[in-house]
Design an enzyme around this catalytic site. Structure first.
Site, PDB file in Angstrom:
ATOM      1  N   GLU A   9     -25.496  -5.440 -15.044  1.00  0.00           N
ATOM      2  CA  GLU A   9     -26.769  -6.146 -15.163  1.00  0.00           C
ATOM      3  C   GLU A   9     -27.975  -5.257 -14.921  1.00  0.00           C
ATOM      4  O   GLU A   9     -29.097  -5.627 -15.269  1.00  0.00           O
ATOM      5  CB  GLU A   9     -26.843  -7.294 -14.129  1.00  0.00           C
ATOM      6  CG  GLU A   9     -25.518  -7.818 -13.631  1.00  0.00           C
ATOM      7  CD  GLU A   9     -24.778  -8.644 -14.664  1.00  0.00           C
ATOM      8  OE1 GLU A   9     -25.414  -9.016 -15.673  1.00  0.00           O
ATOM      9  OE2 GLU A   9     -23.588  -8.892 -14.476  1.00  0.00           O
ATOM     10  N   GLN A  37     -16.301 -17.643 -19.010  1.00  0.00           N
ATOM     11  CA  GLN A  37     -16.407 -16.435 -18.196  1.00  0.00           C
ATOM     12  C   GLN A  37     -15.663 -16.605 -16.871  1.00  0.00           C
ATOM     13  O   GLN A  37     -15.511 -15.638 -16.126  1.00  0.00           O
ATOM     14  CB  GLN A  37     -17.879 -16.113 -17.906  1.00  0.00           C
ATOM     15  CG  GLN A  37     -18.663 -15.704 -19.129  1.00  0.00           C
ATOM     16  CD  GLN A  37     -20.113 -15.346 -18.833  1.00  0.00           C
ATOM     17  OE1 GLN A  37     -21.007 -15.825 -19.508  1.00  0.00           O
ATOM     18  NE2 GLN A  37     -20.372 -14.501 -17.838  1.00  0.00           N
ATOM     19  N   ARG A  59     -27.243 -11.786 -17.528  1.00  0.00           N
ATOM     20  CA  ARG A  59     -27.188 -10.362 -17.227  1.00  0.00           C
ATOM     21  C   ARG A  59     -27.958 -10.054 -15.957  1.00  0.00           C
ATOM     22  O   ARG A  59     -28.778  -9.144 -15.893  1.00  0.00           O
ATOM     23  CB  ARG A  59     -27.765  -9.579 -18.396  1.00  0.00           C
ATOM     24  CG  ARG A  59     -26.689  -8.654 -18.939  1.00  0.00           C
ATOM     25  CD  ARG A  59     -27.145  -7.794 -20.025  1.00  0.00           C
ATOM     26  NE  ARG A  59     -26.350  -6.598 -19.968  1.00  0.00           N
ATOM     27  CZ  ARG A  59     -25.886  -5.977 -21.039  1.00  0.00           C
ATOM     28  NH1 ARG A  59     -26.145  -6.428 -22.220  1.00  0.00           N
ATOM     29  NH2 ARG A  59     -25.180  -4.898 -20.914  1.00  0.00           N
ATOM     30  N   CYS A  60     -27.656 -10.838 -14.947  1.00  0.00           N
ATOM     31  CA  CYS A  60     -28.404 -10.722 -13.699  1.00  0.00           C
ATOM     32  C   CYS A  60     -27.579 -11.354 -12.611  1.00  0.00           C
ATOM     33  O   CYS A  60     -26.795 -12.254 -12.869  1.00  0.00           O
ATOM     34  CB  CYS A  60     -29.736 -11.434 -13.887  1.00  0.00           C
ATOM     35  SG  CYS A  60     -30.257 -12.564 -12.620  1.00  0.00           S
TER      36      CYS A  60
END
Ligand code: CDP
Length: 785
Positions: free
Chosen positions: A739, A222, A369-370
């Site tokens: 997110e 990523q 996802r945060c």
């Protein structure tokens, strides 16, 4: 779909179909497993069966003799090259291959390199490791007990299992607020360990050319640029000789931010053997050894006045970091952005104390996802506010409304030091209440109770903080958190945009092309977006924590604006007019008052290479490294309605309404997809996702039979709404959204189930709320059938 309507205005707010889907739908994606190089070898990893054990010896002789095996790599061999340990993105160290001890189940112990992937796998069984099991620590509370075994005895100054201690806010002001409070409400809760579980596991193909020394590493990353720098530091390779290429990635969700031993060993093996080496992680390897998330224990009281005004918040948080502090963490913030825990509320005093502990588990805490632990913070405050509403006898929606940061207070400085750039929380709450039919539902809930049915309505009014970051405050391992865009317009008016971020499925090839289209009028289909190749894209920190749009999206805008500035000079030359006499609209410069004297961006682009004025450099391109002045603060209100079966504890979702505000939406369809994905994950955590460990440290959740993910079968439908409060400092007013739904929704689901039982005194049910746990709560409340 749910019919979110956004006004069409130019290329922003348009649900352009995803350009990348043409190749994905045709099976023409290019993932790591698709990459096959001539003469390529295959690597398989031997993992520890023990969570904590001393290694007496590793005998690789039988494995080495298996036909087809080329080499067996151990920690001892790596140690000769100073590669047995590597730095983590949070400034800790992590073993590449174990030498002295194993410290978690699934830890990498040895790697087999073979001509064939199956031979590499079979040879693992021929490696003989002599272990002496050691006592295991599986909870952070046990880890902090003075008698606990020392997990990181490899670190010279480490005398206990503490990872960090970090505080935010004002302890004295908070103390005073509690001393003066009419009412104090407390919540003690745990956000359990869960795993991002991307569809594609991790993997790489490392290709070190023996003639040139150049290392080309295809990997599921990523953050390819940051990883290249880490590789340069770990392996001592010159950075210009390392090219990291992240091809298509099948989901990341934070799991593909850390550097994993597999990448490092494959690269070292390719360097030593002079042949490309491929490593493809299997599902169990991914689930037991790569970046977990959450595992936060949170405890805190909220101080209120009689009428429900919040006056103070104190939170203690203890995180289970596993055996290494390995998630990417802004270096100044040891617990990430957890101190956003005051959420959407105007709480004048707050004090947050955070601690992390080493345990015999895989490293945890990735930004699943945060945005750096915001999910846990949001979960805590939204659960606590709900608890307070029952204790004070004030409706949960009204208690929230009463305490929202009011619109006139933005930009708003929170008690823990964040400056919220913008917000307008009531319209989102009102819309959610309206869409879910809140008033009627409360009436229905009363009637249902009389009939013996248990209906619950859960709310969550979350505030996110995304888009790290202003580089003065945010860095990873000292690398400042900016991001970049390089835009080149070709002679025929087509363009290529190169970015420092890297999509893992978020649709960047479409949305970033829309930003260029918005600024320059070049249609999105004429803009190729390139990401993930460190030789061919500008340096950036990567995609996670919803930072792509707030940072690289802004860089794209600014680069395109720079291109427009030069285009104006070219247009002035072509039109024989003064620059001041030109005006821009959509895709062309026109001489003011003479609408037929105009040059389109395509005509101007051609001139940039064929007819530019004397003294002007040829070409039409620009680069921007964008350092955002602040983070962005998307927000929203979610409402969930459930009914609980008193006989089984099963809870059925009747309705979910999600109202999000992420400022200007570039592509509403993609935004909706992001939100639905996040809502599904939030539902999964509330309902079924859980990784636990037995007392010997065995991971329960090492496959998709034990670790349950929601499928389309279980997932309820979602109704989406929106409000639009543009970010004042973003060039196009966009805030991140990737997110938000995972941040906001777990609390809404738990609040709904608790709400169904709140009248009987139930205040807390641990996630995941499996039917047995809910039945237990029903039973204790005297409501079970
Ligand atoms: O960093 P990441 O791409 O995961 O998150 P993001 O920046 O929040 O964007 C997720 C996706 O939604 C991207 O394709 C964005 O361009 C898109 N998006 C959008 O269309 N409008 C916004 N206001 C925010 C995101």
């Amino acid at each position: 779909m749910t019919g979110v309507e956004t006004e069409h205005k130019g290329w922003l707010g348009r649900s352009v179909k995803r350009k990348e889907d043409t190749r994905f739908l045709a099976g023409r994606g290019n993932y790591i497993e698709d990459i096959k190089l001539p003469n390529m070898l295959h690597m398989s990893i031997l993992r520890s069966p023990f969570a904590h054990a001393k290694i007496n010896s590793i005998d690789t002789s039988r494995a080495t003799e298996l036909p087809g095996v080329v080499a067996v790599v151990t920690g001892e061999l790596l140690a000769e090259h100073n590669l047995a340990w590597m730095p983590t993105l949070s400034g800790d160290t992590q073993a590449v291959l174990a030498t002295d001890k194993v410290r978690m189940q699934g830890q990498e112990v040895a790697c087999v390199i073979a001509e064939d992937p199956y031979v590499a796998h079979d040879a693992l069984e021929l490696i003989d490791v002599d272990y002496d099991p050691l006592p295991v620590v599986i909870s952070p509370q046990a880890a902090l007990d003075p008698t606990a075994p020392l997990i990181r005895d490899d670190k010279e100054d480490q005398t206990d299992n503490k990872v960090y201690h970090w505080e935010a806010g004002d302890p004295e002001a908070t103390e005073k607020a509690f001393a003066e409070a009419d009412k104090v409400v407390r919540l003690v809760t745990h956000y359990p360990r869960c795993h991002p579980a991307p569809l594609e596991c991790c993997g790489c193909v490392a290709d070190v050319n023996p003639a040139t020394g150049k290392a080309t590493i295809y990997m599921t990353s990523q953050a390819p640029h940051a990883h290249r720098t880490v590789f340069a530091l770990v392996a001592g390779l010159p950075e210009q000789n390392i090219q990291i290429i992240s091809p298509d990635i099948g989901g990341g969700f934070g799991n593909k931010v850390p550097v994993y031993p597999g990448y490092v060993v494959a690269t070292a093996a390719s360097l030593l053997l002079g042949r490309p080496v491929k490593w493809i992680e299997d599902r169990t390897g991914n689930l037991i050894s790569t970046g977990f998330a959450r595992d936060f224990y949170m405890d805190g009281p909220l101080a209120l006045t009689e009428d429900g005004t919040m006056t103070g918040l104190r939170v203690k948080m203890l995180s289970d970091q596993g055996y290494a502090y390995a998630d990417a963490q802004p270096s100044k913030f040891k617990a990430g952005l957890f101190h956003i825990v005051t959420g959407s509320y105007d709480i004048p005093a707050a004090h947050v104390v955070t601690e992390g502990a080493y345990t015999n588990k895989a490293p945890g805490g990735v930004a699943f996802r945060c945005s750096f632990r915001v999910t846990e913070a949001s979960f805590f405050i939204e659960r606590l506010v709900q608890t307070a509403s029952y204790e004070l006898g004030i409706d949960p929606a009204e208690l929230r409304r009463k305490n929202f940061v009011p619109p006139e207070k933005f930009p708003y400085t929170s008690a823990t030091g964040f400056e919220y750039d913008s917000g307008n929380y009531e319209p989102a709450l009102d819309q959610a209440l309206e869409r879910v039919g809140y008033k009627e539902l409360r009436e229905e809930q009363k009637r249902a109770r009389e009939e013996g049915r248990l209906l619950g309505i859960g709310l969550a009014s979350f505030t996110e903080v995304v888009g790290a970051g202003p580089s003065r405050q945010y860095d990873i391992l000292g690398i400042k958190m900016f991001d970049s865009a390089e835009l080149r317009v070709h002679p025929t008016g087509k363009a290529i945009l190169k970015l420092g971020v890297k999509s893992q499925g978020q649709g960047h090839e479409t949305t970033f092309a829309q930003i260029v289209a918005h600024e320059l009028g070049i249609p999105p289909e004429d803009v190729t977006v390139q990401e993930g190749d460190t030789d061919n894209t500008p340096y950036g920190l990567g995609t996670y924590a919803s930072r792509s749009t707030p940072v690289a999206g802004a860089a794209t805008s600014v680069a395109a604006q720079k291109v427009r500035e030069k285009a104006k000079k070219l247009a002035a030359h072509l039109l024989e007019a003064a620059e001041d006499d030109l005006e821009w609209s959509d895709d062309k410069f026109t001489v003011k008052g003479a609408p037929d004297r105009a040059k389109t961006i395509q005509e101007i682009a051609f001139a940039a290479y064929t007819d530019h004025p004397e003294g002007m450099e040829a070409g039409l391109e620009a680069t921007n490294y964008y350092d955002p002045p602040n983070m962005t603060y998307p927000f929203g209100t979610y409402a969930v309605v459930v009914e609980i079966d008193r006989g089984t504890g099963q809870w059925d979702v009747k309705k979910v309404v999600a109202v999000d505000d992420c400022g200007t939406r570039i592509n509403p369809m993609i935004v909706e997809g992001q939100i639905m994905g996040g809502l599904t994950e939030g539902f999964g955590m509330a309902a079924m996702e859980l990784i636990t460990f037995d007392e010997e440290g065995n991971c329960i959740g090492s496959n998709f039979v034990d670790y349950l993910l929601p499928t389309a079968w279980e997932t309820p439908p979602f109704e989406l709404g929106e409000t639009v409060t543009p970010s004042p400092h973003h060039p196009i007013g966009a805030k991140g959204v990737g997110e938000s739904a995972t941040v906001g929704s777990p609390a809404a689901f738990v609040n709904a189930v608790v709400d169904a039982l709140a009248h009987a005194g139930v205040r807390e049910i641990d996630m995941p709320m499996t039917p047995d746990k809910v039945w237990e709560a029903l039973n204790e409340a005297g409501l079970a059938q």
